[in-house]
Design a protein around this motif. Structure first.
Motif, PDB file in Angstrom:
ATOM      1  N   GLY A   1      37.325  54.541  40.119  1.00  0.00           N
ATOM      2  CA  GLY A   1      37.914  53.516  41.104  1.00  0.00           C
ATOM      3  C   GLY A   1      36.688  52.176  41.337  1.00  0.00           C
ATOM      4  O   GLY A   1      37.253  51.633  41.541  1.00  0.00           O
ATOM      5  N   TRP A   2      35.388  53.579  41.063  1.00  0.00           N
ATOM      6  CA  TRP A   2      34.268  52.546  41.342  1.00  0.00           C
ATOM      7  C   TRP A   2      34.113  51.197  40.722  1.00  0.00           C
ATOM      8  O   TRP A   2      34.121  50.189  40.982  1.00  0.00           O
ATOM      9  CB  TRP A   2      33.148  53.617  41.785  1.00  0.00           C
ATOM     10  CG  TRP A   2      32.806  53.851  43.178  1.00  0.00           C
ATOM     11  CD1 TRP A   2      32.294  55.478  43.600  1.00  0.00           C
ATOM     12  CD2 TRP A   2      32.435  53.595  43.851  1.00  0.00           C
ATOM     13  NE1 TRP A   2      31.861  55.491  44.542  1.00  0.00           N
ATOM     14  CE2 TRP A   2      31.666  54.301  45.444  1.00  0.00           C
ATOM     15  CE3 TRP A   2      32.896  51.791  44.556  1.00  0.00           C
ATOM     16  CZ2 TRP A   2      31.084  53.796  46.701  1.00  0.00           C
ATOM     17  CZ3 TRP A   2      32.267  51.749  45.761  1.00  0.00           C
ATOM     18  CH2 TRP A   2      31.813  52.382  46.586  1.00  0.00           C
TER      19      TRP A   2
ATOM     20  N   TRP B   1      28.977  48.637  50.013  1.00  0.00           N
ATOM     21  CA  TRP B   1      29.585  48.348  48.683  1.00  0.00           C
ATOM     22  C   TRP B   1      30.133  47.010  49.777  1.00  0.00           C
ATOM     23  O   TRP B   1      30.707  47.151  50.550  1.00  0.00           O
ATOM     24  CB  TRP B   1      30.052  49.131  47.322  1.00  0.00           C
ATOM     25  CG  TRP B   1      30.532  47.912  47.404  1.00  0.00           C
ATOM     26  CD1 TRP B   1      32.449  46.752  46.925  1.00  0.00           C
ATOM     27  CD2 TRP B   1      30.350  47.280  45.833  1.00  0.00           C
ATOM     28  NE1 TRP B   1      32.384  45.881  45.645  1.00  0.00           N
ATOM     29  CE2 TRP B   1      31.186  46.655  45.296  1.00  0.00           C
ATOM     30  CE3 TRP B   1      28.621  47.689  45.481  1.00  0.00           C
ATOM     31  CZ2 TRP B   1      30.610  45.662  43.798  1.00  0.00           C
ATOM     32  CZ3 TRP B   1      28.010  47.043  44.452  1.00  0.00           C
ATOM     33  CH2 TRP B   1      28.574  45.982  43.874  1.00  0.00           C
TER      34      TRP B   1
ATOM     35  N   LYS C   1      32.384  43.575  50.684  1.00  0.00           N
ATOM     36  CA  LYS C   1      33.838  43.199  50.209  1.00  0.00           C
ATOM     37  C   LYS C   1      33.997  42.393  49.275  1.00  0.00           C
ATOM     38  O   LYS C   1      33.148  41.390  48.745  1.00  0.00           O
ATOM     39  CB  LYS C   1      34.658  42.391  51.526  1.00  0.00           C
ATOM     40  CG  LYS C   1      34.620  44.224  52.811  1.00  0.00           C
ATOM     41  CD  LYS C   1      35.317  43.012  54.298  1.00  0.00           C
ATOM     42  CE  LYS C   1      35.583  44.278  55.144  1.00  0.00           C
ATOM     43  NZ  LYS C   1      35.705  42.845  56.044  1.00  0.00           N
ATOM     44  N   GLN C   2      35.400  42.123  48.611  1.00  0.00           N
ATOM     45  CA  GLN C   2      35.373  40.938  47.904  1.00  0.00           C
ATOM     46  C   GLN C   2      35.026  39.736  48.509  1.00  0.00           C
ATOM     47  O   GLN C   2      34.553  38.929  47.826  1.00  0.00           O
ATOM     48  CB  GLN C   2      37.050  41.082  47.557  1.00  0.00           C
ATOM     49  CG  GLN C   2      37.014  41.973  46.195  1.00  0.00           C
ATOM     50  CD  GLN C   2      38.684  41.826  45.506  1.00  0.00           C
ATOM     51  OE1 GLN C   2      38.779  40.806  45.056  1.00  0.00           O
ATOM     52  NE2 GLN C   2      38.999  43.019  45.633  1.00  0.00           N
TER      53      GLN C   2
ATOM     54  N   SER D   1      23.778  46.464  48.865  1.00  0.00           N
ATOM     55  CA  SER D   1      25.020  47.188  48.146  1.00  0.00           C
ATOM     56  C   SER D   1      24.897  48.307  47.307  1.00  0.00           C
ATOM     57  O   SER D   1      25.834  49.170  47.321  1.00  0.00           O
ATOM     58  CB  SER D   1      25.669  45.860  46.623  1.00  0.00           C
ATOM     59  OG  SER D   1      24.348  46.358  46.242  1.00  0.00           O
TER      60      SER D   1
ATOM     61  N   GLU E   1      36.720  49.976  38.947  1.00  0.00           N
ATOM     62  CA  GLU E   1      37.561  49.232  38.926  1.00  0.00           C
ATOM     63  C   GLU E   1      37.536  47.808  40.348  1.00  0.00           C
ATOM     64  O   GLU E   1      37.485  46.798  40.287  1.00  0.00           O
ATOM     65  CB  GLU E   1      38.913  49.683  39.553  1.00  0.00           C
ATOM     66  CG  GLU E   1      40.289  49.080  40.572  1.00  0.00           C
ATOM     67  CD  GLU E   1      41.147  49.602  39.625  1.00  0.00           C
ATOM     68  OE1 GLU E   1      42.732  49.188  40.481  1.00  0.00           O
ATOM     69  OE2 GLU E   1      41.555  50.869  40.286  1.00  0.00           O
ATOM     70  N   ARG E   2      36.312  48.505  41.422  1.00  0.00           N
ATOM     71  CA  ARG E   2      36.617  47.802  42.482  1.00  0.00           C
ATOM     72  C   ARG E   2      35.204  47.174  42.826  1.00  0.00           C
ATOM     73  O   ARG E   2      35.085  45.643  42.815  1.00  0.00           O
ATOM     74  CB  ARG E   2      35.619  49.102  43.951  1.00  0.00           C
ATOM     75  CG  ARG E   2      35.364  48.857  44.898  1.00  0.00           C
ATOM     76  CD  ARG E   2      35.295  50.122  46.298  1.00  0.00           C
ATOM     77  NE  ARG E   2      34.819  48.518  47.441  1.00  0.00           N
ATOM     78  CZ  ARG E   2      34.593  49.779  48.604  1.00  0.00           C
ATOM     79  NH1 ARG E   2      34.439  51.031  48.499  1.00  0.00           N
ATOM     80  NH2 ARG E   2      33.974  49.350  49.783  1.00  0.00           N
ATOM     81  N   ILE E   3      33.897  47.733  41.698  1.00  0.00           N
ATOM     82  CA  ILE E   3      32.855  46.841  41.140  1.00  0.00           C
ATOM     83  C   ILE E   3      33.746  45.138  40.459  1.00  0.00           C
ATOM     84  O   ILE E   3      33.159  44.260  40.759  1.00  0.00           O
ATOM     85  CB  ILE E   3      31.757  47.213  40.477  1.00  0.00           C
ATOM     86  CG1 ILE E   3      31.267  48.298  41.352  1.00  0.00           C
ATOM     87  CG2 ILE E   3      31.004  46.804  39.853  1.00  0.00           C
ATOM     88  CD1 ILE E   3      30.486  49.419  41.033  1.00  0.00           C
ATOM     89  N   GLN E   4      34.555  45.955  39.629  1.00  0.00           N
ATOM     90  CA  GLN E   4      35.171  45.202  38.987  1.00  0.00           C
ATOM     91  C   GLN E   4      35.531  43.334  39.375  1.00  0.00           C
ATOM     92  O   GLN E   4      35.201  42.488  39.380  1.00  0.00           O
ATOM     93  CB  GLN E   4      35.928  45.218  37.472  1.00  0.00           C
ATOM     94  CG  GLN E   4      36.577  43.935  36.323  1.00  0.00           C
ATOM     95  CD  GLN E   4      36.862  45.088  35.385  1.00  0.00           C
ATOM     96  OE1 GLN E   4      36.602  45.947  34.654  1.00  0.00           O
ATOM     97  NE2 GLN E   4      38.939  44.696  35.328  1.00  0.00           N
ATOM     98  N   ALA E   5      35.662  44.085  40.323  1.00  0.00           N
ATOM     99  CA  ALA E   5      37.448  43.025  41.341  1.00  0.00           C
ATOM    100  C   ALA E   5      36.300  41.974  42.329  1.00  0.00           C
ATOM    101  O   ALA E   5      36.075  41.070  41.924  1.00  0.00           O
ATOM    102  CB  ALA E   5      38.113  43.667  42.459  1.00  0.00           C
ATOM    103  N   CYS E   6      35.468  42.879  42.627  1.00  0.00           N
ATOM    104  CA  CYS E   6      34.105  41.893  43.228  1.00  0.00           C
ATOM    105  C   CYS E   6      33.573  41.367  42.554  1.00  0.00           C
ATOM    106  O   CYS E   6      32.987  39.986  42.675  1.00  0.00           O
ATOM    107  CB  CYS E   6      33.078  42.989  44.167  1.00  0.00           C
ATOM    108  SG  CYS E   6      33.749  43.543  45.235  1.00  0.00           S
TER     109      CYS E   6
END
Length: 241
Positions: free
Chosen positions: A87-88, A49, A51-52, A45, A90-95
């Motif tokens: 931004g990162w 990184w 995908k969800q 990762s 937010e993306r990490i949190q979603a995953c």
């Protein structure tokens, strides 16, 4: 005992015949890993990184009680050096939400070229969700100050304890959990060598001490060459029983 022991990564060609049988398809390696260990540190990762949907797939494939630690992307840690992290994050949190009960720790490994910057680190820590367990590995010696340890304690973020060539081994617990990366005992080459039983007994004592302090402990071996990480992890797990 709240001690989780695993390796940094699971899919290595040179682990054929050591962790998984010869000829095991790449896709099936995780299942074989899950039969031997209950936690792993995902390193791929860092380079790309996932995908969800990939995180959701890992959640479904991993056995009950398994915990997945994930290394933060180099776009955040090395390219931007934690600058404007929203931004990162937010993306990490979603995953991270996709992993649900299988999530362990987010490992943030800073660049060796990223030197002391209290304000930038403080801003980054302030943006992190309070429910996310995070550990930070500092590769530049300038970060190892009481001010930084105090900042980590304030945000309940773990200082990553390291063992490896040219890395300081500082036994500091700054969060409700302790995070340890064992990069190999070779004093000249990072990620090299196999830890002796004497070394592993020493670490077993340290792990028990942290547990006695009420800490949960995560330990990952990163000396993957020759299957050393697999053997060392299994020996350490035996020693703490």
């Amino acid at each position: 005992m709240k001690i989780h022991i695993g390796t940094s990564g699971w899919s290595y060609d040179h682990w054929q015949g050591i962790l998984y049988p010869h000829g095991t398809p790449v896709h099936d390696r995780l299942e074989h890993y899950g039969q031997r260990f209950q936690t792993v540190e995902l390193n791929s990762s860092f380079y790309r990184w996932p995908k969800q949907s990939t995180f959701a797939g890992w959640r479904r494939r991993l056995p009950e009680g398994f915990l997945l630690t994930v290394k933060a992307p180099r776009g955040l840690t090395h390219a931007k050096k934690l600058y404007a992290p929203e931004g990162w994050i937010e993306r990490i949190q979603a995953c991270w939400h996709q992993l649900r009960d299988k999530r362990a720790v987010l490992l943030v490994q800073l660049s060796p070229n990223h030197s002391y910057d209290y304000e930038r680190l403080a801003y980054f820590l302030k943006q992190l969700p309070v429910w996310m367990r995070v550990a930070i590995e500092f590769r530049h010696i300038s970060w190892h100050t009481e001010a930084i340890f105090g900042l980590l304690e304030q945000y309940q973020v773990a200082y990553c304890i390291m063992s490896g060539a040219h890395l300081p081994c500082m036994l500091r617990a700054t969060a409700p959990f302790v995070y340890v990366r064992l990069h190999g005992p070779d004093r000249h080459h990072l990620y090299g060598g196999s830890y002796s039983d004497t070394d592993l007994r020493w670490w077993a004592h340290r792990l028990r001490e942290w547990v006695d302090m009420g800490k949960e402990v995560f330990v990952y071996f990163n000396n993957d060459g020759g299957g050393n990480a697999v053997r060392n992890a299994e020996t350490l797990r035996y020693l703490i029983q």
